[in-house]
Design a protein around this motif. Sequence first.
Motif, PDB file in Angstrom:
ATOM      1  N   LYS A 126       1.010  -1.183   0.045  1.00  0.00           N
ATOM      2  CA  LYS A 126      -0.042   0.140   0.045  1.00  0.00           C
ATOM      3  C   LYS A 126       0.889   1.394   0.213  1.00  0.00           C
ATOM      4  N   PRO A 127       0.171   2.421  -0.445  1.00  0.00           N
ATOM      5  CA  PRO A 127       1.011   3.808  -0.442  1.00  0.00           C
ATOM      6  C   PRO A 127       1.138   4.059   1.132  1.00  0.00           C
ATOM      7  N   LEU A 128       2.242   4.476   1.546  1.00  0.00           N
ATOM      8  CA  LEU A 128       2.277   4.992   2.842  1.00  0.00           C
ATOM      9  C   LEU A 128       2.250   6.754   3.200  1.00  0.00           C
ATOM     10  N   THR A 129       3.161   7.398   2.459  1.00  0.00           N
ATOM     11  CA  THR A 129       3.288   8.864   2.546  1.00  0.00           C
ATOM     12  C   THR A 129       3.794   9.310   1.401  1.00  0.00           C
ATOM     13  N   THR A 130       3.808  10.698   1.657  1.00  0.00           N
ATOM     14  CA  THR A 130       4.724  11.415   0.395  1.00  0.00           C
ATOM     15  C   THR A 130       5.548  12.434   1.343  1.00  0.00           C
ATOM     16  N   THR A 131       6.924  12.397   1.116  1.00  0.00           N
ATOM     17  CA  THR A 131       7.651  13.091   1.725  1.00  0.00           C
ATOM     18  C   THR A 131       8.117  14.460   0.626  1.00  0.00           C
ATOM     19  N   TYR A 132       8.650  15.447   1.236  1.00  0.00           N
ATOM     20  CA  TYR A 132       9.268  16.583   0.443  1.00  0.00           C
ATOM     21  C   TYR A 132      10.431  16.981   1.102  1.00  0.00           C
ATOM     22  N   HIS A 133      11.591  17.270   0.083  1.00  0.00           N
ATOM     23  CA  HIS A 133      12.708  17.947   0.826  1.00  0.00           C
ATOM     24  C   HIS A 133      13.427  18.707  -0.366  1.00  0.00           C
ATOM     25  N   SER A 134      14.012  19.865   0.197  1.00  0.00           N
ATOM     26  CA  SER A 134      14.505  20.707  -0.824  1.00  0.00           C
ATOM     27  C   SER A 134      16.200  20.608  -0.977  1.00  0.00           C
ATOM     28  N   TYR A 135      16.490  20.906  -1.805  1.00  0.00           N
ATOM     29  CA  TYR A 135      18.227  20.755  -1.918  1.00  0.00           C
ATOM     30  C   TYR A 135      18.292  21.866  -3.144  1.00  0.00           C
ATOM     31  N   TYR A 136      19.849  21.966  -3.354  1.00  0.00           N
ATOM     32  CA  TYR A 136      20.399  22.931  -4.357  1.00  0.00           C
ATOM     33  C   TYR A 136      21.345  22.210  -5.405  1.00  0.00           C
ATOM     34  N   ARG A 137      20.841  21.873  -6.292  1.00  0.00           N
ATOM     35  CA  ARG A 137      21.766  21.322  -7.392  1.00  0.00           C
ATOM     36  C   ARG A 137      21.272  22.125  -8.723  1.00  0.00           C
TER      37      ARG A 137
END
Length: 198
Positions: A126-137
């Motif tokens: 099953k789906p668990l969750t959606t996460t978000y993180h930012s980075y610079y590239r």
Amino acid sequence: MYKVFVNDTPIIITSSLKKEKNFTSYNFNNINFKEILHQTKQKKGIGICLHSGNLESDWISFTSNFEVVSAAGGLVVNAKKEYLFIFRNNVWDLPKGHLEKDETTETAAIREVEEECGISDLTLIKPLTTTYHSYYRNGLKLKQTYWFLMHSDYEGELKPQIEEGITQVNFKKESEIREILKNSYANIRLVYDTYKQG
């Protein structure tokens, strides 16, 4: 509510007026995005809460400051109730990777786990969750990762994808997880906690 990690510091965008402990709060309409991002980088672990009057509209406005990159990955459990982790850049992580063109999140999650760990016989639960993180590239990126709970009865040799910087792949006992998560990322702790909460 949306939670975006900048390094391991969260920015929460919420329509709730509840105060988050130790978080600096702002009205979303009054923020300067660059200032908020700079402040988050300086605070090291103390979050920022942005109160929104229109969550979906403000989320679109917030994400317009980034190039959004979609990824998918998995928390894999075996019959012994052990959990599959990878060790990359001296940090414990869960297998994940970018979606390829026209690929579904489910297909990408299975493919990435197989490629990064040398595992097969995966069943998506099953789906668990959606996460978000930012980075610079090459510009400011927002990685949106779709996480799935998976099962595998694979008992063969696990093979880390060395070219992706992965040096270890192991199934870990539940008793080891809390220690492992101390040397992991906040969004990985969030995935595991989501799983434990059912």
